[in-house]
Motif scaffolding. Structure first.
Motif, PDB file in Angstrom:
ATOM      1  N   ILE A  14       9.194  11.299 -67.528  1.00  0.00           N
ATOM      2  CA  ILE A  14       7.755  10.562 -67.930  1.00  0.00           C
ATOM      3  C   ILE A  14       8.610   8.599 -67.986  1.00  0.00           C
ATOM      4  O   ILE A  14       9.327   7.968 -68.088  1.00  0.00           O
ATOM      5  CB  ILE A  14       7.412  11.048 -69.691  1.00  0.00           C
ATOM      6  CG1 ILE A  14       8.796  10.497 -70.748  1.00  0.00           C
ATOM      7  CG2 ILE A  14       7.438  12.355 -69.690  1.00  0.00           C
ATOM      8  CD1 ILE A  14       8.323  10.589 -71.936  1.00  0.00           C
ATOM      9  N   ARG A  15       7.742   8.345 -68.606  1.00  0.00           N
ATOM     10  CA  ARG A  15       7.486   6.773 -67.878  1.00  0.00           C
ATOM     11  C   ARG A  15       7.863   6.065 -69.424  1.00  0.00           C
ATOM     12  O   ARG A  15       6.997   6.732 -70.766  1.00  0.00           O
ATOM     13  CB  ARG A  15       6.491   6.303 -67.483  1.00  0.00           C
ATOM     14  CG  ARG A  15       5.657   6.642 -66.478  1.00  0.00           C
ATOM     15  CD  ARG A  15       4.303   6.584 -65.600  1.00  0.00           C
ATOM     16  NE  ARG A  15       3.241   6.895 -66.787  1.00  0.00           N
ATOM     17  CZ  ARG A  15       1.906   6.068 -66.776  1.00  0.00           C
ATOM     18  NH1 ARG A  15       1.201   5.888 -66.308  1.00  0.00           N
ATOM     19  NH2 ARG A  15       0.978   7.392 -67.584  1.00  0.00           N
ATOM     20  N   ASP A  18       5.145   6.305 -71.034  1.00  0.00           N
ATOM     21  CA  ASP A  18       3.976   7.544 -72.020  1.00  0.00           C
ATOM     22  C   ASP A  18       5.135   7.485 -73.567  1.00  0.00           C
ATOM     23  O   ASP A  18       4.241   8.019 -74.245  1.00  0.00           O
ATOM     24  CB  ASP A  18       4.672   8.287 -71.446  1.00  0.00           C
ATOM     25  CG  ASP A  18       3.649   8.595 -69.845  1.00  0.00           C
ATOM     26  OD1 ASP A  18       2.648   7.944 -70.035  1.00  0.00           O
ATOM     27  OD2 ASP A  18       4.366   8.880 -69.101  1.00  0.00           O
ATOM     28  N   TYR A  43       0.971  10.762 -70.526  1.00  0.00           N
ATOM     29  CA  TYR A  43       1.347  10.970 -68.264  1.00  0.00           C
ATOM     30  C   TYR A  43      -0.067  11.421 -67.689  1.00  0.00           C
ATOM     31  O   TYR A  43       0.304  10.972 -66.657  1.00  0.00           O
ATOM     32  CB  TYR A  43       2.537  11.796 -69.252  1.00  0.00           C
ATOM     33  CG  TYR A  43       2.961  12.618 -67.759  1.00  0.00           C
ATOM     34  CD1 TYR A  43       4.078  12.133 -67.122  1.00  0.00           C
ATOM     35  CD2 TYR A  43       2.530  14.011 -67.542  1.00  0.00           C
ATOM     36  CE1 TYR A  43       4.717  12.851 -66.191  1.00  0.00           C
ATOM     37  CE2 TYR A  43       3.351  14.257 -66.169  1.00  0.00           C
ATOM     38  CZ  TYR A  43       3.954  14.163 -66.100  1.00  0.00           C
ATOM     39  OH  TYR A  43       5.228  14.287 -64.287  1.00  0.00           O
ATOM     40  N   LYS A  47      -1.416   9.974 -64.286  1.00  0.00           N
ATOM     41  CA  LYS A  47      -1.692  11.375 -62.324  1.00  0.00           C
ATOM     42  C   LYS A  47      -3.036  11.508 -62.023  1.00  0.00           C
ATOM     43  O   LYS A  47      -3.476  11.642 -60.913  1.00  0.00           O
ATOM     44  CB  LYS A  47      -1.114  12.652 -63.187  1.00  0.00           C
ATOM     45  CG  LYS A  47       0.264  12.882 -63.600  1.00  0.00           C
ATOM     46  CD  LYS A  47       0.499  14.441 -63.583  1.00  0.00           C
ATOM     47  CE  LYS A  47      -0.021  15.025 -62.806  1.00  0.00           C
ATOM     48  NZ  LYS A  47       0.476  17.032 -63.387  1.00  0.00           N
ATOM     49  N   PHE A  63       4.564  17.739 -68.779  1.00  0.00           N
ATOM     50  CA  PHE A  63       5.316  16.881 -67.841  1.00  0.00           C
ATOM     51  C   PHE A  63       5.786  16.747 -66.724  1.00  0.00           C
ATOM     52  O   PHE A  63       7.324  16.567 -66.546  1.00  0.00           O
ATOM     53  CB  PHE A  63       5.956  16.466 -68.671  1.00  0.00           C
ATOM     54  CG  PHE A  63       5.904  15.601 -70.175  1.00  0.00           C
ATOM     55  CD1 PHE A  63       4.924  14.548 -70.006  1.00  0.00           C
ATOM     56  CD2 PHE A  63       6.354  16.236 -71.642  1.00  0.00           C
ATOM     57  CE1 PHE A  63       4.606  14.238 -71.611  1.00  0.00           C
ATOM     58  CE2 PHE A  63       5.845  15.984 -72.600  1.00  0.00           C
ATOM     59  CZ  PHE A  63       4.356  14.666 -72.804  1.00  0.00           C
TER      60      PHE A  63
END
Length: 670
Positions: A14-15, A18, A43, A47, A63
């Motif tokens: 995940i970033r 996030d 998340y 997208k 995720f």
């Protein structure tokens, strides 16, 4: 929960964004369900999803991880299914929209407050109940003239036919015949056989009256003329630009007769798309059945949405907004599938109340890069037919029978949508059109049939074995040699740019052997072996570059393409053809972020078309592949398409549809 999310971040699953948002929500609330929900929402927004449906919690994968990881996350909060809405609304960071909170739960969808506002505002605009006042008789006369049959063209087509069945087939196609049974075909064929001039075909007006036909372009123009907002969607070759050019001619003529010429603006999301709109509108003007005075009032210069709204350097805001609206009467927006929810909201906010809006786009193409799929949502909500009143009005305006396209429900959005269902570019002998249709329908046997049909000379599929990969690079290099020959022959900047735009290699990925980076390197090396380019050096004559970051001060935008060419003094400059047709020269050192563009992603190719398109898919399934991606790549081709792919990967891609979470469809159907 935070520890589990941090581990996902550390493993780059995940970033950091996030995780940090979830961490902030945890500090404000402390509830593990809220923490997980906020991380998932962030998340999924990354997208392209506008919201997170509560039903998402029933899924076995969070995720985009495996089921085991997801089960571990669920166990942290003892979650066995969909969470209760009241449980989430008890959180101090979640509300139903009545209070200002970081997140909003509405219709069992969890939103960031800002995106909830965007969606509500767009829906409110689209659901407005106002209609355009229109003189039916005046509009009908203008529509009949603008959409009159082109018997000169029809005769040129009919002269090539050898038997009666072909003649009948062409009459049905080019006269848009919908009801064949009532027609006296013997009389029609006799008229065609004996006609010596286009004028002698005009008796077909009586033999085949409008009530037996259905031209969706004319329906779209009629619909847009009487609605304050209209979406005209259709695939390649269905005539979206032709339709809107005739529509603008009608609106200008009606405005002139009323004593007010409307102020019209043409825009598209990218510089490339606006250049194509400019070219298409200009090409459609000569065929208009109107006076030169009206023709000259039709705008031919399109710009970008960002330029129309007025970019403020260093700020995310625009000069034009709800408090400082645009000065225009009619706005035409092309390639609307590329517009994300945030930008659509900003555009609609900046419009004056009286403005007419016409969105053009292919609903089956890729959605916007950023969150939302506004055009797709509108089209999904609008499917279902017109109200009884709208159907009757369309019959009066067009002469077509519209009863079978009537719906029992009266939703404003359904009266503002027209799908152009007929491609005039691709017919039964077109492999590109047949393949695009099969892909769009998810018809795997149809795809195989298209590739195996020996009559289709415009499409070819190749495998991805090593020898085929090398062949692809050689074929791509040969395609680009055409513009490089123009450079060596010193044919002029516009000719060089035009030749370069005849051919393109498209791919799905940015990195790797089958991505932009690997393909660009391989093609340049092949061109060097052919003595067309130097083998070393960053800058060289003929280097094509793609701008990857908007530079408003330079009038260059993400997606613009330039070619490095020597000026009169032999100094290398990058040459761009701008949407208005002017040429811009820049030193390489002044360029914003850019990359070499022998190969480009299918995403970046939206808004463009090429006579010969090559497309390569990776040798294994990756998340970016989808039916919409494959369809978009195929429909960039006008005359020739070569696809390099693994058959299994292509099949998996076509089966996989892109579905973005959004509540806009439901809001438009209330």
């Amino acid at each position: 929960m935070l520890n589990a999310l941090q581990q996902l971040m550390d493993n780059k699953k995940i970033r950091p964004l996030d995780y940090q948002f979830a961490r902030l929500m945890s500090e404000l609330d402390g509830n593990s369900l809220t923490t997980l929900s906020s991380a998932l929402l962030s998340y999924e927004l990354g997208k392209g999803n506008v919201c997170l449906p509560l039903s998402f919690f029933d899924q076995k994968v969070f995720f985009d991880q495996n089921a085991v990881t997801t089960a571990d996350l669920k166990s942290c909060i003892n979650l066995s299914g969909q969470p209760d809405a009241d449980q989430l609304l008890s959180s101090p960071v979640i509300d139903n929209g009545q209070q200002l909170t970081p997140m909003v739960l509405d219709n069992d969808n969890l939103y960031f407050y800002r995106y909830w506002q965007h969606e509500c505002a767009v829906a409110a605009f689209l659901n407005r109940s106002n209609k355009q006042a229109i003189d039916i008789d005046q509009a009908r006369n203008i529509l009949d003239r603008l959409f009159q049959r082109n018997y000169t063209f029809l005769q040129s087509v009919l002269d090539l036919q050898s038997d009666d069945s072909n003649l009948k087939e062409q009459l049905i196609k080019w006269l848009d015949i919908e009801h064949t049974d009532p027609i006296d075909w013997q009389a029609c064929l006799q008229t065609v056989r004996t006609a010596q001039s286009p004028e002698q075909l005009q008796s077909l007006d009586t033999l085949i009256p409008q009530q037996y036909c259905l031209n969706w372009q004319k329906v779209a123009a009629a619909l847009a003329a009487c609605q304050p907002f209209c979406v005209i969607s259709g695939g390649p070759g269905t005539g979206k630009t032709t339709t809107v050019t005739r529509l603008l001619a009608m609106l200008i003529e009606m405005g002139a007769q009323a004593g007010k010429i409307p102020d019209i603006k043409l825009v598209a999301p990218t510089g490339k798309a606006s250049a194509r709109l400019t070219e298409s509108i200009g090409g459609a003007l000569s065929g208009l059945h109107c006076t030169d005075e009206i023709r000259n009032l039709i705008p031919t210069q399109a710009g970008t949405i960002h330029r129309l709204l007025g970019v403020i350097p260093g700020s995310p805001d625009f000069r034009h907004h709800a408090g400082n609206q645009l000065h225009l009467d009619i706005l035409v927006v092309d390639e609307a599938s590329m517009i994300d929810l945030s930008l659509m909201r900003r555009l609609l906010d900046a419009l004056p109340d009286h403005a007419q809006v016409i969105l053009l786009g292919d609903r089956d193409q890729l959605a916007s890069v950023d969150a939302g799929s506004v055009l797709g949502d509108i089209c999904n909500a609008a499917d279902g037919g017109y109200s009884e009143m709208q159907s009757e009005q369309l019959e009066q305006l067009t002469g077509f029978k519209m009863k079978e396209w009537q719906s029992d429900t009266d939703l404003p959005i359904r009266n503002r949508f027209c799908l152009l269902r007929k491609s005039y570019r691709f017919d039964a002998r077109s492999g590109i059109g047949t393949l695009a249709k099969a892909v769009n329908e998810g018809n795997l046997p149809g795809i195989e049939s298209a590739f195996s049909n020996s009559e289709f000379q415009d499409i070819q599929r190749h495998s991805l074995h090593d020898n085929d990969y090398d062949q692809m690079i050689r074929q791509a290099a040969q395609g680009y040699k055409y513009y490089l020959d123009a450079i060596s022959e010193k044919l002029g900047e516009r000719t060089i740019i035009k030749r370069f735009n005849q051919f393109r290699l498209l791919c799905a990925l940015r990195e790797g052997r089958y991505g932009v980076e690997g393909l660009n390197e391989a093609i340049r090396a092949q061109l060097a072996r052919m003595n067309c380019l130097p083998s070393a050096g960053l800058w060289y004559t003929g280097r094509p570059v793609l701008i990857t970051q908007n530079a408003h001060g330079l009038n260059l935008y993400n997606g613009d393409i330039g070619i490095a060419l020597p000026d009169d003094n032999g100094k290398l400059k990058v040459v761009f053809e701008l949407p208005d047709g002017s040429i811009k020269h820049l030193l390489p050192s002044r360029l914003p972020e850019h990359q070499t563009v022998f190969a480009m992603t299918i995403h970046k190719s939206q808004g463009s078309e090429f006579n010969h398109t090559m497309m390569v898919l990776p040798d294994q399934m990756v998340p970016v592949l989808s039916r919409e991606l494959v369809y978009t790549g195929i429909t960039r081709a006008r005359k020739r398409l070569d696809i390099y792919c693994d058959n299994k990967v292509m099949g998996q891609s076509v089966i996989k549809r892109t579905e973005r979470f959004s509540g806009l469809v439901e809001r438009l159907m209330l």
